[in-house]
Design a protein around this motif. Structure first.
Motif, PDB file in Angstrom:
ATOM      1  N   TYR A 160       0.791  -1.240   0.000  1.00  0.00           N
ATOM      2  CA  TYR A 160       0.000   0.000   0.000  1.00  0.00           C
ATOM      3  C   TYR A 160       0.821   1.287   0.000  1.00  0.00           C
TER       4      TYR A 160
ATOM      5  N   PHE B  77      -5.635  -1.048  -5.271  1.00  0.00           N
ATOM      6  CA  PHE B  77      -6.619  -1.704  -4.409  1.00  0.00           C
ATOM      7  C   PHE B  77      -8.022  -1.122  -4.640  1.00  0.00           C
TER       8      PHE B  77
ATOM      9  N   LEU C 281     -16.215  -9.228  -2.666  1.00  0.00           N
ATOM     10  CA  LEU C 281     -16.290  -8.833  -1.244  1.00  0.00           C
ATOM     11  C   LEU C 281     -16.966  -7.468  -1.059  1.00  0.00           C
TER      12      LEU C 281
ATOM     13  N   SER D 281     -13.149  -7.268   5.462  1.00  0.00           N
ATOM     14  CA  SER D 281     -12.375  -8.463   5.817  1.00  0.00           C
ATOM     15  C   SER D 281     -10.878  -8.173   5.901  1.00  0.00           C
ATOM     16  N   ASN D 282     -10.560  -6.970   6.395  1.00  0.00           N
ATOM     17  CA  ASN D 282      -9.139  -6.638   6.565  1.00  0.00           C
ATOM     18  C   ASN D 282      -8.444  -7.599   7.523  1.00  0.00           C
TER      19      ASN D 282
ATOM     20  N   ASN E 243      -6.126 -10.579   6.385  1.00  0.00           N
ATOM     21  CA  ASN E 243      -4.716 -10.515   5.997  1.00  0.00           C
ATOM     22  C   ASN E 243      -3.785 -10.889   7.157  1.00  0.00           C
TER      23      ASN E 243
ATOM     24  N   TYR F 258      -8.912 -13.415  -6.602  1.00  0.00           N
ATOM     25  CA  TYR F 258      -7.493 -13.090  -6.399  1.00  0.00           C
ATOM     26  C   TYR F 258      -6.666 -13.307  -7.675  1.00  0.00           C
TER      27      TYR F 258
ATOM     28  N   PHE G 161      -1.034  -5.509  -8.548  1.00  0.00           N
ATOM     29  CA  PHE G 161      -1.032  -5.172  -7.116  1.00  0.00           C
ATOM     30  C   PHE G 161       0.033  -5.996  -6.390  1.00  0.00           C
TER      31      PHE G 161
ATOM     32  N   GLU H  25       1.104 -12.787   0.557  1.00  0.00           N
ATOM     33  CA  GLU H  25      -0.120 -12.375   1.261  1.00  0.00           C
ATOM     34  C   GLU H  25      -0.939 -13.580   1.689  1.00  0.00           C
TER      35      GLU H  25
HETATM   36  C1  AVI Z   1      -7.334  -5.597   2.113  1.00  0.00           C
HETATM   37  N1  AVI Z   1      -7.576  -7.033   1.981  1.00  0.00           N
HETATM   38  C2  AVI Z   1      -8.759  -7.443   2.778  1.00  0.00           C
HETATM   39  C3  AVI Z   1      -7.633  -7.531   0.591  1.00  0.00           C
HETATM   40  C4  AVI Z   1      -7.902  -9.059   0.567  1.00  0.00           C
HETATM   41  O1  AVI Z   1      -8.913  -9.454  -0.001  1.00  0.00           O
HETATM   42  O2  AVI Z   1      -7.119  -9.804   1.147  1.00  0.00           O
HETATM   43  C5  AVI Z   1      -6.357  -7.224  -0.160  1.00  0.00           C
HETATM   44  C6  AVI Z   1      -6.320  -7.876  -1.523  1.00  0.00           C
HETATM   45  N2  AVI Z   1      -5.368  -8.670  -1.965  1.00  0.00           N
HETATM   46  C7  AVI Z   1      -5.635  -9.061  -3.179  1.00  0.00           C
HETATM   47  N3  AVI Z   1      -6.802  -8.546  -3.543  1.00  0.00           N
HETATM   48  C8  AVI Z   1      -7.236  -7.776  -2.511  1.00  0.00           C
END
Ligand code: AVI
Length: 322
Positions: free
Chosen positions: A34, A42, A53, A163-164, A167, A207, A217, A283
């Motif tokens: 970020y 994002f 989401l 849904s932060n 992560n 994703y 990203f 991630e």
């Molecule tokens: C911020 N977070 C909840 C996103 C997620 O879905 O994990 C970040 C993201 N990574 C890839 N796409 C979105």
């Protein structure tokens, strides 16, 4: 690979990049996605059709805004503290409802980025000039610590959307929820979004979108390292590779080296060797069900009071009490 015990790191980003790229297997932290470009990417992801989401949570808030506003409101008014407010798109549905029903509240958006907060404040004041808004810039941890030390004279509702929490691996999710719990008093509430387990293909598509925005990203991490550490990652030589494990509900994203190669990070005086098809884990995006959420809550000393889901049960917002 050069060893460089003597390297003095300029910041924690450099230190964590050093640690992650010299570890086996290699990893980097998703919190470094970020920067300015990552924030924009994002935003783009959140508008993608495959990234369900955002729309699911928007539907939940839209369909339940009257009920949620009633639950939030307290006799002496309340403070609506939003952690990681971003552009506040979904929260604005709630703000509209709270204003229309003449609730006494102060909106306190918190974000790591002052830029994001300035834009949000301007937009909110344009829409509702008489709203009480107090922005605060900082990390979740610092702000929650401050909140737990403050003398509070009215109800506080903490909101964490999108849904932060996903992560964070479970251990850190419990720590995060525990820190929130410590800042809460008996009448306070926590409203938090949790993306749910579902058809693995739907999750994978979210994703691995068809426009390649999520790929960009993910690779933005390498771009940042190139720019900020004077490195020479060739983004073409890494594949974006998300996987979803339906057993534990964990989505993991990787960058996979498509060939044997060595990358130099000049500012760290570091050469990193990649074998062909070696990965960097970048991630996790955890998916949940009621059992996992109740377990996390229990570990953190919280209780689920109510929950709202979208019609497809893709996403759930839970309301917790201490
Ligand atoms: C911020 N977070 C909840 C996103 C997620 O879905 O994990 C970040 C993201 N990574 C890839 N796409 C979105």
């Amino acid at each position: 690979m050069k060893s460089n015990q003597e390297t003095k790191f300029k910041n924690t980003f450099e230190e964590e990049v050093y640690e992650g790229l010299t570890a086996f297997p290699k990893y980097l932290s998703s919190k470094y996605f970020y920067d300015k470009k990552g924030d924009k990417l994002f935003q783009k992801i959140m508008a993608l059709p495959e990234y369900y989401l955002t729309e699911c949570e928007r539907t939940i808030i839209e369909e339940n805004k009257a009920d949620i506003s009633n639950l939030f409101s307290g006799d002496a008014g309340f403070d609506l503290v939003e952690l990681g407010a971003g552009d506040g798109k979904k929260t604005k549905i709630l703000l509209q409802e709270l204003i229309e029903t003449k609730r006494n509240f102060t909106y306190k958006p918190i974000d790591i980025s002052q830029n994001v907060l300035d834009e949000l404040e301007e937009d909110v004041l344009n829409r509702w000039p008489s709203i009480n808004i107090e922005t605060e810039q900082g990390t979740y941890f610092n702000i929650l610590k401050k909140l737990s030390e403050q003398q509070k004279d009215r109800k506080m509702v903490i909101v964490v959307l999108g849904s932060n929490i996903g992560n964070l691996p479970h251990k850190y999710a419990v720590e995060f929820l525990t820190t929130i719990r410590k800042s809460m008093q008996p009448e306070d509430l926590l409203f938090m979004g949790f993306d749910q387990k579902k058809d693995p293909q739907v999750i994978l598509n979210a994703y691995n979108d068809s426009q390649g925005v999520t790929e960009e990203f993910n690779k933005n991490l390498l771009s940042r390292i190139n720019e900020e550490m004077n490195a020479n990652f060739d983004l073409q030589k890494f594949n974006h590779w998300p996987v979803y494990d339906p057993e534990n509900g964990t989505t993991k994203s990787y960058l996979v080296s498509t060939e044997d190669q060595t990358v130099t990070l000049q500012n760290l005086d570091l050469d990193i060797h990649f074998s062909a098809w070696e990965s960097i884990h970048t991630e996790i995006s955890q998916k949940y069900d009621d059992v996992i959420v109740n377990w996390l809550a229990q570990e953190a000393g919280l209780v689920v009071e109510k929950q709202y889901s979208d019609p497809k049960n893709y996403f759930t917002d839970y309301i917790f009490r201490i």
